[in-house]
Write a protein that holds these residues in place. Structure first.
Motif, PDB file in Angstrom:
ATOM      1  N   THR A 241       0.793  -1.219   0.000  1.00 39.72           N
ATOM      2  CA  THR A 241       0.000   0.000   0.000  1.00 39.72           C
ATOM      3  C   THR A 241       0.831   1.278   0.000  1.00 39.72           C
ATOM      4  OG1 THR A 241      -0.116  -0.078   2.407  1.00 39.72           O
ATOM      5  CG2 THR A 241      -1.948  -1.095   1.189  1.00 39.72           C
ATOM      6  N   HIS A 242       2.061   1.199   0.481  1.00 42.11           N
ATOM      7  CA  HIS A 242       2.919   2.375   0.632  1.00 42.11           C
ATOM      8  C   HIS A 242       4.240   2.114  -0.108  1.00 42.11           C
ATOM      9  CE1 HIS A 242       0.110   2.792   3.952  1.00 42.11           C
ATOM     10  NE2 HIS A 242       0.516   4.039   4.138  1.00 42.11           N
ATOM     11  N   PHE A 243       4.562   2.980  -1.069  1.00 45.36           N
ATOM     12  CA  PHE A 243       5.766   2.776  -1.874  1.00 45.36           C
ATOM     13  C   PHE A 243       6.605   4.032  -1.968  1.00 45.36           C
ATOM     14  CE2 PHE A 243       2.940  -0.549  -3.317  1.00 45.36           C
ATOM     15  CZ  PHE A 243       3.789  -1.637  -3.453  1.00 45.36           C
ATOM     16  N   LYS A 244       7.890   3.824  -2.112  1.00 44.91           N
ATOM     17  CA  LYS A 244       8.834   4.908  -2.406  1.00 44.91           C
ATOM     18  C   LYS A 244       9.460   4.585  -3.757  1.00 44.91           C
ATOM     19  CE  LYS A 244      13.214   5.776  -0.547  1.00 44.91           C
ATOM     20  NZ  LYS A 244      14.055   6.089   0.618  1.00 44.91           N
ATOM     21  N   VAL A 245       9.387   5.555  -4.670  1.00 46.25           N
ATOM     22  CA  VAL A 245       9.935   5.382  -6.015  1.00 46.25           C
ATOM     23  C   VAL A 245      11.063   6.384  -6.210  1.00 46.25           C
ATOM     24  CG1 VAL A 245       9.469   5.638  -8.489  1.00 46.25           C
ATOM     25  CG2 VAL A 245       7.775   4.550  -7.003  1.00 46.25           C
ATOM     26  N   SER A 246      12.213   5.873  -6.583  1.00 46.07           N
ATOM     27  CA  SER A 246      13.342   6.709  -7.007  1.00 46.07           C
ATOM     28  C   SER A 246      13.596   6.372  -8.461  1.00 46.07           C
ATOM     29  CB  SER A 246      14.582   6.410  -6.166  1.00 46.07           C
ATOM     30  OG  SER A 246      14.311   6.633  -4.796  1.00 46.07           O
ATOM     31  N   LEU A 247      13.549   7.382  -9.318  1.00 38.99           N
ATOM     32  CA  LEU A 247      13.646   7.141 -10.751  1.00 38.99           C
ATOM     33  C   LEU A 247      14.481   8.235 -11.402  1.00 38.99           C
ATOM     34  CD1 LEU A 247      10.718   5.947 -12.928  1.00 38.99           C
ATOM     35  CD2 LEU A 247      12.275   7.636 -13.803  1.00 38.99           C
ATOM     36  N   VAL A 248      15.414   7.816 -12.235  1.00 37.63           N
ATOM     37  CA  VAL A 248      16.270   8.729 -12.993  1.00 37.63           C
ATOM     38  C   VAL A 248      15.974   8.510 -14.467  1.00 37.63           C
ATOM     39  CG1 VAL A 248      18.643   9.372 -13.527  1.00 37.63           C
ATOM     40  CG2 VAL A 248      18.074   8.541 -11.229  1.00 37.63           C
ATOM     41  N   SER A 249      15.594   9.593 -15.151  1.00 39.47           N
ATOM     42  CA  SER A 249      15.272   9.470 -16.572  1.00 39.47           C
ATOM     43  C   SER A 249      15.591  10.771 -17.299  1.00 39.47           C
ATOM     44  CB  SER A 249      13.788   9.134 -16.757  1.00 39.47           C
ATOM     45  OG  SER A 249      13.459   9.111 -18.128  1.00 39.47           O
ATOM     46  N   SER A 250      16.137  10.636 -18.480  1.00 39.15           N
ATOM     47  CA  SER A 250      16.387  11.812 -19.307  1.00 39.15           C
ATOM     48  C   SER A 250      15.071  12.426 -19.786  1.00 39.15           C
ATOM     49  CB  SER A 250      17.280  11.461 -20.504  1.00 39.15           C
ATOM     50  OG  SER A 250      16.672  10.457 -21.284  1.00 39.15           O
ATOM     51  N   ARG A 251      13.979  11.686 -19.682  1.00 36.86           N
ATOM     52  CA  ARG A 251      12.668  12.222 -20.060  1.00 36.86           C
ATOM     53  C   ARG A 251      12.189  13.322 -19.115  1.00 36.86           C
ATOM     54  NH1 ARG A 251       8.705   7.853 -22.718  1.00 36.86           N
ATOM     55  NH2 ARG A 251      10.194   6.871 -24.110  1.00 36.86           N
ATOM     56  N   PHE A 252      12.849  13.479 -17.983  1.00 35.76           N
ATOM     57  CA  PHE A 252      12.491  14.536 -17.039  1.00 35.76           C
ATOM     58  C   PHE A 252      13.200  15.858 -17.334  1.00 35.76           C
ATOM     59  CE2 PHE A 252      11.807  10.968 -13.750  1.00 35.76           C
ATOM     60  CZ  PHE A 252      10.489  10.810 -14.134  1.00 35.76           C
ATOM     61  N   GLU A 253      14.135  15.834 -18.284  1.00 41.43           N
ATOM     62  CA  GLU A 253      14.882  17.058 -18.591  1.00 41.43           C
ATOM     63  C   GLU A 253      13.937  18.151 -19.072  1.00 41.43           C
ATOM     64  OE1 GLU A 253      18.211  16.109 -21.131  1.00 41.43           O
ATOM     65  OE2 GLU A 253      18.892  14.571 -19.732  1.00 41.43           O
ATOM     66  N   GLY A 254      14.087  19.337 -18.490  1.00 39.78           N
ATOM     67  CA  GLY A 254      13.272  20.480 -18.857  1.00 39.78           C
ATOM     68  C   GLY A 254      11.899  20.504 -18.209  1.00 39.78           C
ATOM     69  N   LEU A 255      11.590  19.517 -17.367  1.00 43.27           N
ATOM     70  CA  LEU A 255      10.288  19.455 -16.716  1.00 43.27           C
ATOM     71  C   LEU A 255      10.393  19.858 -15.246  1.00 43.27           C
ATOM     72  CD1 LEU A 255       8.820  16.079 -18.024  1.00 43.27           C
ATOM     73  CD2 LEU A 255       8.369  18.392 -18.875  1.00 43.27           C
ATOM     74  N   MET A 256       9.465  20.690 -14.811  1.00 40.11           N
ATOM     75  CA  MET A 256       9.372  21.038 -13.397  1.00 40.11           C
ATOM     76  C   MET A 256       8.902  19.804 -12.628  1.00 40.11           C
ATOM     77  SD  MET A 256      10.382  24.136 -13.273  1.00 40.11           S
ATOM     78  CE  MET A 256       9.891  24.639 -11.630  1.00 40.11           C
ATOM     79  N   PRO A 257       9.172  19.757 -11.319  1.00 36.16           N
ATOM     80  CA  PRO A 257       8.776  18.577 -10.536  1.00 36.16           C
ATOM     81  C   PRO A 257       7.307  18.192 -10.671  1.00 36.16           C
ATOM     82  CG  PRO A 257      10.290  19.900  -9.267  1.00 36.16           C
ATOM     83  CD  PRO A 257       9.983  20.689 -10.522  1.00 36.16           C
ATOM     84  N   VAL A 258       6.403  19.167 -10.708  1.00 45.59           N
ATOM     85  CA  VAL A 258       4.981  18.824 -10.804  1.00 45.59           C
ATOM     86  C   VAL A 258       4.677  18.077 -12.101  1.00 45.59           C
ATOM     87  CG1 VAL A 258       4.174  21.001 -11.835  1.00 45.59           C
ATOM     88  CG2 VAL A 258       2.636  19.654 -10.410  1.00 45.59           C
ATOM     89  N   LYS A 259       5.325  18.424 -13.196  1.00 43.84           N
ATOM     90  CA  LYS A 259       5.107  17.727 -14.475  1.00 43.84           C
ATOM     91  C   LYS A 259       5.666  16.308 -14.416  1.00 43.84           C
ATOM     92  CE  LYS A 259       3.024  20.944 -16.805  1.00 43.84           C
ATOM     93  NZ  LYS A 259       1.621  20.775 -17.172  1.00 43.84           N
ATOM     94  N   ARG A 260       6.779  16.135 -13.727  1.00 45.92           N
ATOM     95  CA  ARG A 260       7.350  14.791 -13.554  1.00 45.92           C
ATOM     96  C   ARG A 260       6.381  13.918 -12.772  1.00 45.92           C
ATOM     97  NH1 ARG A 260      13.622  16.285 -11.904  1.00 45.92           N
ATOM     98  NH2 ARG A 260      13.931  17.820 -13.565  1.00 45.92           N
TER      99      ARG A 260
END
Length: 103
Positions: free
Chosen positions: A36-55
């Motif tokens: 029910t409770h998860f922590k996700v750590s993810l590194v992706s070049s698809r996040f480049e140029g995106l603010m945290p809310v968009k990610r």
């Protein structure tokens, strides 16, 4: 397939350079073996140029079914490759559960 495995599978669509999905349900007031409770750590070049809310919105869209069902809490730590390197490849620790009764 377990909820954790489903989450991992769906997040691979972002072509992660690093992905860690941790089931932290045992740290909360839930039945044994819960997912029910998860922590996700993810590194992706698809996040480049995106603010945290968009990610975060990308993740929420990918995991809409899980968030509407079995997943109660989702901690997100999302990085571009440059941010990941600058962080020293460090993932924040999750705080202890402060809600519910542990008795």
């Amino acid at each position: 397939m377990s909820t954790q495995a489903t989450i991992e599978d769906k997040l691979r669509a972002l072509e992660p350079a690093f992905l860690a999905v941790e089931n932290e349900s045992h740290r909360h007031n839930v039945p044994p073996n819960s997912e029910t409770h998860f922590k996700v750590s993810l590194v992706s070049s698809r996040f480049e140029g995106l603010m945290p809310v968009k990610r975060h919105q990308q993740i929420y869209a990918l995991l809409a079914d899980e968030l509407a069902g079995p997943v109660h809490a989702l901690a997100l730590h999302l990085f571009t490759p440059e941010e990941w390197e600058a962080s020293g490849r460090s993932r924040p620790d999750s705080p202890d559960c402060r809600g519910g009764s542990k008795s």
